[in-house]
Design an enzyme around this catalytic site. Structure first.
Site, PDB file in Angstrom:
ATOM      1  N   ASP A 152       7.574   0.207  61.554  1.00 61.95           N
ATOM      2  CA  ASP A 152       7.692  -1.191  61.143  1.00 61.95           C
ATOM      3  C   ASP A 152       6.363  -1.847  61.552  1.00 61.95           C
ATOM      4  O   ASP A 152       5.635  -1.313  62.392  1.00 61.95           O
ATOM      5  CB  ASP A 152       8.878  -1.815  61.892  1.00 61.95           C
ATOM      6  CG  ASP A 152       8.973  -3.312  61.679  1.00 61.95           C
ATOM      7  OD1 ASP A 152       8.889  -3.760  60.529  1.00 61.95           O
ATOM      8  OD2 ASP A 152       9.126  -4.046  62.687  1.00 61.95           O
ATOM      9  N   LEU A 153       6.026  -2.977  60.952  1.00 62.02           N
ATOM     10  CA  LEU A 153       4.735  -3.620  61.261  1.00 62.02           C
ATOM     11  C   LEU A 153       4.883  -4.756  62.294  1.00 62.02           C
ATOM     12  O   LEU A 153       4.386  -4.670  63.411  1.00 62.02           O
ATOM     13  CB  LEU A 153       4.115  -4.164  59.961  1.00 62.02           C
ATOM     14  CG  LEU A 153       2.795  -4.925  60.099  1.00 62.02           C
ATOM     15  CD1 LEU A 153       1.685  -4.013  60.594  1.00 62.02           C
ATOM     16  CD2 LEU A 153       2.391  -5.540  58.751  1.00 62.02           C
ATOM     17  N   ASP A 154       5.591  -5.824  61.872  1.00 62.27           N
ATOM     18  CA  ASP A 154       5.731  -7.016  62.719  1.00 62.27           C
ATOM     19  C   ASP A 154       6.532  -6.680  63.979  1.00 62.27           C
ATOM     20  O   ASP A 154       7.691  -6.285  63.886  1.00 62.27           O
ATOM     21  CB  ASP A 154       6.458  -8.132  61.945  1.00 62.27           C
ATOM     22  CG  ASP A 154       5.645  -8.635  60.752  1.00 62.27           C
ATOM     23  OD1 ASP A 154       4.431  -8.815  60.901  1.00 62.27           O
ATOM     24  OD2 ASP A 154       6.236  -8.853  59.673  1.00 62.27           O
TER      25      ASP A 154
ATOM     26  N   THR B  16       3.060 -10.495  64.963  1.00 56.63           N
ATOM     27  CA  THR B  16       2.956 -11.606  64.023  1.00 56.63           C
ATOM     28  C   THR B  16       4.149 -12.542  64.125  1.00 56.63           C
ATOM     29  O   THR B  16       4.151 -13.596  63.486  1.00 56.63           O
ATOM     30  CB  THR B  16       2.869 -11.051  62.591  1.00 56.63           C
ATOM     31  OG1 THR B  16       3.735  -9.933  62.529  1.00 56.63           O
ATOM     32  CG2 THR B  16       1.462 -10.630  62.237  1.00 56.63           C
TER      33      THR B  16
ATOM     34  N   LYS C  84      13.820 -11.975  63.065  1.00 59.69           N
ATOM     35  CA  LYS C  84      13.006 -10.748  63.119  1.00 59.69           C
ATOM     36  C   LYS C  84      13.550  -9.681  62.174  1.00 59.69           C
ATOM     37  O   LYS C  84      14.741  -9.385  62.196  1.00 59.69           O
ATOM     38  CB  LYS C  84      12.932 -10.217  64.552  1.00 59.69           C
ATOM     39  CG  LYS C  84      12.023 -11.073  65.406  1.00 59.69           C
ATOM     40  CD  LYS C  84      11.751 -10.455  66.762  1.00 59.69           C
ATOM     41  CE  LYS C  84      10.798 -11.354  67.544  1.00 59.69           C
ATOM     42  NZ  LYS C  84      10.714 -10.969  68.949  1.00 59.69           N
ATOM     43  N   GLY C  85      12.683  -9.150  61.359  1.00 63.65           N
ATOM     44  CA  GLY C  85      13.071  -8.089  60.422  1.00 63.65           C
ATOM     45  C   GLY C  85      13.756  -8.604  59.170  1.00 63.65           C
ATOM     46  O   GLY C  85      14.035  -7.847  58.246  1.00 63.65           O
TER      47      GLY C  85
ATOM     48  N   ARG D  74      11.838 -12.994  53.796  1.00 62.83           N
ATOM     49  CA  ARG D  74      11.391 -14.393  53.752  1.00 62.83           C
ATOM     50  C   ARG D  74      12.520 -15.330  53.301  1.00 62.83           C
ATOM     51  O   ARG D  74      12.819 -16.339  53.941  1.00 62.83           O
ATOM     52  CB  ARG D  74      10.193 -14.519  52.807  1.00 62.83           C
ATOM     53  CG  ARG D  74       9.445 -15.835  52.957  1.00 62.83           C
ATOM     54  CD  ARG D  74       8.278 -15.899  51.981  1.00 62.83           C
ATOM     55  NE  ARG D  74       7.367 -14.776  52.137  1.00 62.83           N
ATOM     56  CZ  ARG D  74       6.415 -14.444  51.260  1.00 62.83           C
ATOM     57  NH1 ARG D  74       6.261 -15.158  50.164  1.00 62.83           N
ATOM     58  NH2 ARG D  74       5.633 -13.414  51.473  1.00 62.83           N
TER      59      ARG D  74
ATOM     60  N   SER E 191       7.655  -1.872  56.056  1.00 64.85           N
ATOM     61  CA  SER E 191       7.782  -3.274  56.476  1.00 64.85           C
ATOM     62  C   SER E 191       8.449  -4.126  55.405  1.00 64.85           C
ATOM     63  O   SER E 191       8.251  -3.906  54.210  1.00 64.85           O
ATOM     64  CB  SER E 191       6.380  -3.836  56.757  1.00 64.85           C
ATOM     65  OG  SER E 191       6.429  -5.229  56.922  1.00 64.85           O
ATOM     66  N   ALA E 192       9.200  -5.142  55.858  1.00 61.66           N
ATOM     67  CA  ALA E 192       9.826  -6.093  54.933  1.00 61.66           C
ATOM     68  C   ALA E 192       8.812  -7.110  54.419  1.00 61.66           C
ATOM     69  O   ALA E 192       9.078  -7.846  53.470  1.00 61.66           O
ATOM     70  CB  ALA E 192      10.949  -6.829  55.657  1.00 61.66           C
ATOM     71  N   SER E 193       7.641  -7.147  55.037  1.00 58.15           N
ATOM     72  CA  SER E 193       6.681  -8.216  54.730  1.00 58.15           C
ATOM     73  C   SER E 193       5.893  -7.981  53.457  1.00 58.15           C
ATOM     74  O   SER E 193       5.400  -6.885  53.206  1.00 58.15           O
ATOM     75  CB  SER E 193       5.696  -8.366  55.892  1.00 58.15           C
ATOM     76  OG  SER E 193       4.683  -9.283  55.534  1.00 58.15           O
TER      77      SER E 193
ATOM     78  N   ASN F  57       3.201  -9.490  53.093  1.00 58.66           N
ATOM     79  CA  ASN F  57       1.821  -9.700  53.566  1.00 58.66           C
ATOM     80  C   ASN F  57       1.290  -8.503  54.366  1.00 58.66           C
ATOM     81  O   ASN F  57       0.240  -8.609  55.002  1.00 58.66           O
ATOM     82  CB  ASN F  57       1.759 -10.954  54.450  1.00 58.66           C
ATOM     83  CG  ASN F  57       2.069 -12.215  53.668  1.00 58.66           C
ATOM     84  OD1 ASN F  57       1.363 -12.552  52.725  1.00 58.66           O
ATOM     85  ND2 ASN F  57       3.137 -12.907  54.025  1.00 58.66           N
TER      86      ASN F  57
ATOM     87  N   LYS G  20      16.367  -4.609  54.927  1.00 56.97           N
ATOM     88  CA  LYS G  20      16.999  -3.949  56.073  1.00 56.97           C
ATOM     89  C   LYS G  20      18.220  -4.788  56.462  1.00 56.97           C
ATOM     90  O   LYS G  20      18.138  -6.007  56.358  1.00 56.97           O
ATOM     91  CB  LYS G  20      16.022  -3.896  57.266  1.00 56.97           C
ATOM     92  CG  LYS G  20      14.719  -3.152  56.964  1.00 56.97           C
ATOM     93  CD  LYS G  20      13.684  -3.371  58.078  1.00 56.97           C
ATOM     94  CE  LYS G  20      12.333  -2.798  57.701  1.00 56.97           C
ATOM     95  NZ  LYS G  20      11.281  -3.042  58.711  1.00 56.97           N
TER      96      LYS G  20
ATOM     97  N   GLU H   6      11.083   0.681  65.379  1.00 53.74           N
ATOM     98  CA  GLU H   6      11.557  -0.651  64.984  1.00 53.74           C
ATOM     99  C   GLU H   6      11.818  -1.570  66.162  1.00 53.74           C
ATOM    100  O   GLU H   6      12.313  -1.127  67.191  1.00 53.74           O
ATOM    101  CB  GLU H   6      12.899  -0.497  64.248  1.00 53.74           C
ATOM    102  CG  GLU H   6      12.808  -0.571  62.750  1.00 53.74           C
ATOM    103  CD  GLU H   6      12.455  -1.960  62.216  1.00 53.74           C
ATOM    104  OE1 GLU H   6      12.468  -2.941  62.989  1.00 53.74           O
ATOM    105  OE2 GLU H   6      12.160  -2.070  61.017  1.00 53.74           O
ATOM    106  N   ASP H   7      11.495  -2.863  65.994  1.00 54.47           N
ATOM    107  CA  ASP H   7      11.802  -3.846  67.042  1.00 54.47           C
ATOM    108  C   ASP H   7      13.022  -4.687  66.682  1.00 54.47           C
ATOM    109  O   ASP H   7      13.470  -5.491  67.494  1.00 54.47           O
ATOM    110  CB  ASP H   7      10.603  -4.773  67.290  1.00 54.47           C
ATOM    111  CG  ASP H   7      10.346  -5.702  66.124  1.00 54.47           C
ATOM    112  OD1 ASP H   7      10.417  -5.239  64.965  1.00 54.47           O
ATOM    113  OD2 ASP H   7      10.083  -6.901  66.356  1.00 54.47           O
TER     114      ASP H   7
HETATM  115  C1  BG6 Z   1       9.345  -8.960  58.654  1.00 52.42           C
HETATM  116  C2  BG6 Z   1       9.366 -10.018  59.741  1.00 52.42           C
HETATM  117  O1  BG6 Z   1       8.527  -7.888  59.034  1.00 52.42           O
HETATM  118  O2  BG6 Z   1       8.839  -9.509  57.440  1.00 52.42           O
HETATM  119  C3  BG6 Z   1      10.153 -11.231  59.270  1.00 52.42           C
HETATM  120  O3  BG6 Z   1       9.952  -9.472  60.917  1.00 52.42           O
HETATM  121  C4  BG6 Z   1       9.596 -11.739  57.949  1.00 52.42           C
HETATM  122  O4  BG6 Z   1      10.092 -12.233  60.261  1.00 52.42           O
HETATM  123  C5  BG6 Z   1       9.585 -10.605  56.921  1.00 52.42           C
HETATM  124  O5  BG6 Z   1      10.362 -12.824  57.460  1.00 52.42           O
HETATM  125  C6  BG6 Z   1       8.996 -11.033  55.571  1.00 52.42           C
HETATM  126  O6  BG6 Z   1       7.650 -11.339  55.742  1.00 52.42           O
HETATM  127  P1  BG6 Z   1       6.722 -12.062  54.661  1.00 52.42           P
HETATM  128  O7  BG6 Z   1       5.323 -11.861  55.208  1.00 52.42           O
HETATM  129  O8  BG6 Z   1       6.921 -11.316  53.370  1.00 52.42           O
HETATM  130  O9  BG6 Z   1       7.143 -13.458  54.572  1.00 52.42           O
HETATM  131 MG    MG Z   2       9.681  -5.941  63.124  1.00 56.78          MG
END
Ligand code: BG6
Ligand code: MG
Length: 216
Positions: free
Chosen positions: A10-12, A18, A46-47, A50, A115-117, A119, A146, A170-171
């Site tokens: 996982d990233l964040d 972040t 967390k996790g 958005r 990662s779910a992000s 970004n 997730k 994973e955190d």
């Molecule tokens: C996860 C974070 O990795 O990504 C969440 O733990 C975040 O807090 C999610 O909401 C989505 O991220 P982003 O960058 O797409 O808004």
């Molecule tokens: Mg995380």
């Protein structure tokens, strides 16, 4: 001795911290909408994707918004968040993270990011570690958040390694659950009180070694 062939990170909260930037941007949005939430509440984000995060925050503030309004609010938060992550430097990689991913590669273990992000690509590039992952799966490639295992199963598939030979780091509780649901092993990053379902819990990747990985 197990037969671990791939590590999916996982990233964040695992590779970079972040969470503090997500928190600042969501807090700013909540404040604009006339309410506040605590760092303790922030743990629940967390996790979480958005849009799901926004839904929780609006619920805390007792607000109801249309889909169009929600999209506008999520875009606004993301613009503030992107402003902050654009200033990230390699100094923001969590202790031991880069070293452990490198150790995996040296040991012949494949590496992926899950990662779910949306970004994730920007962050990896800003902190200069995009080259360390054989495969990157992020929020742009998955449709089910997730604890659905989609993000990790995609990573395993692209690495061409069966899920049973993968370990996820994973955190977030939802992330540990996703790994288990996908038939993978899970190593929690944080506290055993929160991540008790994982096969092993460590405080950070600075506590991880290939030896420990082989023994879970
Ligand atoms: C996860 C974070 O990795 O990504 C969440 O733990 C975040 O807090 C999610 O909401 C989505 O991220 P982003 O960058 O797409 O808004
Ligand atoms: Mg995380």
């Amino acid at each position: 001795m197990n037969n671990i062939k791939a590590c999916i990170f996982d990233l964040d909260g695992v590779i970079v911290d972040t969470a503090v930037y997500h928190y600042k941007a969501w807090k700013r949005l909540a404040n604009e909408l006339g309410f506040d939430f605590t760092e303790h509440d922030n743990e629940k984000l967390k996790g979480v994707s958005r849009m799901a995060s926004l839904d929780l925050i609006l619920q805390w503030g007792g607000l109801t918004k249309t889909d169009a309004e929600k999209q506008e609010l999520a875009d606004k938060k993301n613009a503030w968040y992107v402003d902050m992550i654009n200033h990230m430097t390699p100094a923001e990689i969590l202790p031991g993270a880069k070293e452990f991913v490198e150790a995996c590669k040296s040991a012949g273990i494949k590496t992926a990011l899950g990662s779910a992000s949306k970004n994730a690509g920007t962050i990896l590039e800003k902190v200069g570690i995009d080259h360390l992952f054989d495969v990157v799966i992020d929020g742009n490639q998955v449709s089910k958040p997730k604890p659905d295992p989609e993000v990790f199963l995609k990573g395993a598939e692209e690495l061409n390694i069966p899920p049973a030979n993968c370990v996820v780091f994973e955190d977030a509780i939802a992330g540990v659950e996703a790994a288990i649901a996908g038939g993978m092993k899970a190593i929690g990053i944080g506290s055993p009180d929160v991540l008790g379902e994982a096969n092993l819990v460590v405080k950070g990747l600075n506590e991880m070694t290939i030896e420990k990985l082989k023994k879970i």
